[in-house]
Structure formats: structure tokens, C-alpha cells
Design a protein around this motif. Structure first.
Motif, PDB file in Angstrom:
ATOM      1  N   UNK A   1      21.821  57.045  19.550  1.00 28.91           N
ATOM      2  CA  UNK A   1      21.605  56.253  20.764  1.00 28.91           C
ATOM      3  C   UNK A   1      20.469  56.768  21.615  1.00 28.91           C
ATOM      4  N   UNK A   2      20.384  58.097  21.773  1.00 24.24           N
ATOM      5  CA  UNK A   2      19.353  58.742  22.581  1.00 24.24           C
ATOM      6  C   UNK A   2      18.816  59.934  21.802  1.00 24.24           C
TER       7      UNK A   2
ATOM      8  N   UNK B   1      14.905  54.091  18.265  1.00 22.42           N
ATOM      9  CA  UNK B   1      14.372  52.832  18.797  1.00 22.42           C
ATOM     10  C   UNK B   1      15.347  51.715  18.479  1.00 22.42           C
ATOM     11  N   UNK B   2      15.197  50.613  19.196  1.00 19.97           N
ATOM     12  CA  UNK B   2      16.088  49.482  19.005  1.00 19.97           C
ATOM     13  C   UNK B   2      15.431  48.301  18.336  1.00 19.97           C
TER      14      UNK B   2
ATOM     15  N   UNK C   1      18.571  50.132  23.268  1.00 18.92           N
ATOM     16  CA  UNK C   1      18.823  49.372  24.484  1.00 18.92           C
ATOM     17  C   UNK C   1      20.256  49.385  24.968  1.00 18.92           C
ATOM     18  N   UNK C   2      21.219  49.370  24.066  1.00 18.37           N
ATOM     19  CA  UNK C   2      22.621  49.332  24.475  1.00 18.37           C
ATOM     20  C   UNK C   2      23.065  50.638  25.136  1.00 18.37           C
ATOM     21  N   UNK C   3      22.257  51.688  25.017  1.00 17.13           N
ATOM     22  CA  UNK C   3      22.560  52.974  25.632  1.00 17.13           C
ATOM     23  C   UNK C   3      21.737  53.181  26.904  1.00 17.13           C
ATOM     24  N   UNK C   4      21.583  52.123  27.680  1.00 13.32           N
ATOM     25  CA  UNK C   4      20.740  52.195  28.878  1.00 13.32           C
ATOM     26  C   UNK C   4      21.285  53.176  29.910  1.00 13.32           C
ATOM     27  N   UNK C   5      22.608  53.310  30.008  1.00  7.54           N
ATOM     28  CA  UNK C   5      23.163  54.265  30.958  1.00  7.54           C
ATOM     29  C   UNK C   5      22.861  55.699  30.539  1.00  7.54           C
TER      30      UNK C   5
END
Length: 211
Positions: free
Chosen positions: A143-144, A121-122, A155-159
Motif C-alpha cells: 500500500x505504501x 503505484x496504483x 490510492x486506496x491507502x490515502x490515509x
């Protein structure tokens, strides 16, 4: 056709989910329901005004193959929305795929969906200390994180979040999904043409405006 839903709540983040939602709709032709607990205007964190297409009393969470939870800079309104929590709890122990990014895994924790699952989580770690329903021992600082039917991301790993969800459903995405390409482009690379059929379709649509 699979059924996808995005949950709306105050200060939701569009930026964190639009790689996913645009790929689903534009690339793969899926339809997305935007669901909230009230039929009212919701304002994103960047000020966009959005109305839901459905409210939680009209649908069941188990009607959907995937429920997407955007992050929010202010998770408390959603966290203490009893109707939203009740809606999420209906998905506990179901086969629904939950995709939550940034602060929104906090909502899944409270609903019991993250019980016993690894997640990321962010949100600030003090939130994990504040809320006893967060299982800190299952918090993975990556990140995931994918565990069973739950995909969580920072959030910064949205892609990467979008790519993980798409691959979960077997969509054909390349290894360079929405990544920047460092190579130089020739002029030829930057000239685009419709297919003959697509161009004919455009001309038919144009007639509605110029007739």
C-alpha cells in the motif's frame, strides 16, 4: 516554516491527497503552493475547477521541502507535458521529498526520480510493460512504500499515505490518525466548545459581518 507544493494536471484526484493537505494546513499551519505548467483552469477528476497559485516558470522544484503528486485517472496529459517533466527532473538527486500516490509515480519514473528506488503505484500493470522507463524490478506490491526521499502509495491507502508523509516531517500524529473509531459516543462526546480566546477571535470576525 517548511515549503510544500502540490502539482496540478488534468483529471487530478483531490480525494487521494486531501487527508494530507488538510492536516498540513489546518492542523499544522503550513502553506501549500499549487503549481502547474500553465496559469489556467484545471479540472479534477470529480469536476472541481482549480487555478494554480504558481506556474513552473516562477519557481524551482528545489525551493520546496516536499512536492505532492496526486493521482489522475488519465495520466497521459501530465506524462507528455514536457514543461512538467523538465520541472520534475530538476529535483533528481535533490533532497526534496516526493510524495506520489496512485498513478503519479509514473511521472516520477519518467523524470528519473525513481531510478534505483523501490516504489508502489496504483496504475494498471500494463503501463509498466508499455513504458520502458518504469523499473518493474523495483515495483513493490504494498500500500505504501518509502525509499529515501520518495514516498509512493496506492490510492486506496490515502490515509496511510498522509500519515507517512506527516511522520517523515516529524509532525505529531496519533496512531489512530484519521481512522474511524468503532466505540459509541455519548452525548457529551459530541458537544464542542471553543476556548475563550478562540471564541473572542470569532466574535471579532463576526463584527465585520454584522456592523
Amino acid at each position: 516554516m517548511r515549503k510544500f507544493a502540490v502539482l496540478l494536471y488534468p483529471d487530478f484526484s483531490l480525494q487521494e491527497i486531501t487527508c494530507l493537505t488538510s492536516a498540513l494546513t489546518v492542523w499544522f499551519g503550513e502553506k501549500i503552493d499549487f503549481i502547474a505548467t500553465e496559469n489556467k483552469k484545471y479540472i479534477s477528476e470529480d469536476g472541481l475547477r482549480v487555478f494554480p497559485t504558481k506556474v513552473t516558470t516562477e519557481v524551482k522544484i528545489t525551493d520546496y521541502d516536499c512536492v505532492i503528486l496526486p493521482g489522475t485517472i488519465n495520466p497521459l496529459p501530465a506524462l507528455f507535458d514536457d514543461k512538467l517533466m523538465d520541472f520534475l527532473k530538476e529535483g533528481t538527486n535533490s533532497e526534496v521529498i516526493f510524495a506520489a500516490i496512485s498513478s503519479s509515480p509514473l511521472l516520477l519514473s519518467k523524470a528519473g526520480i525513481l531510478y534505483g528506488k523501490k516504489f508502489t503505484a496504483g496504475y494498471f500493470m500494463q503501463m509498466a510493460d508499455t513504458f520502458r522507463f518504469v523499473e518493474k524490478n523495483n515495483f513493490v506490491h504494498k500500500g505504501i512504500v518509502e525509499d529515501g526521499n520518495v514516498i509512493t502509495g496506492i490510492g486506496m491507502f490515502f490515509r496511510e499515505f498522509a500519515e507517512t508523509v506527516l511522520r517523515k516531517f516529524g509532525y505529531d500524529v496519533s496512531n489512530s490518525f484519521m481512522q474511524e473509531k468503532s466505540e459509541d459516543y455519548s452525548e457529551e462526546n459530541l458537544i464542542f466548545y471553543w476556548s475563550d480566546d478562540d471564541y473572542k477571535e470569532f466574535l471579532e470576525e463576526l463584527k465585520e459581518y454584522v456592523s
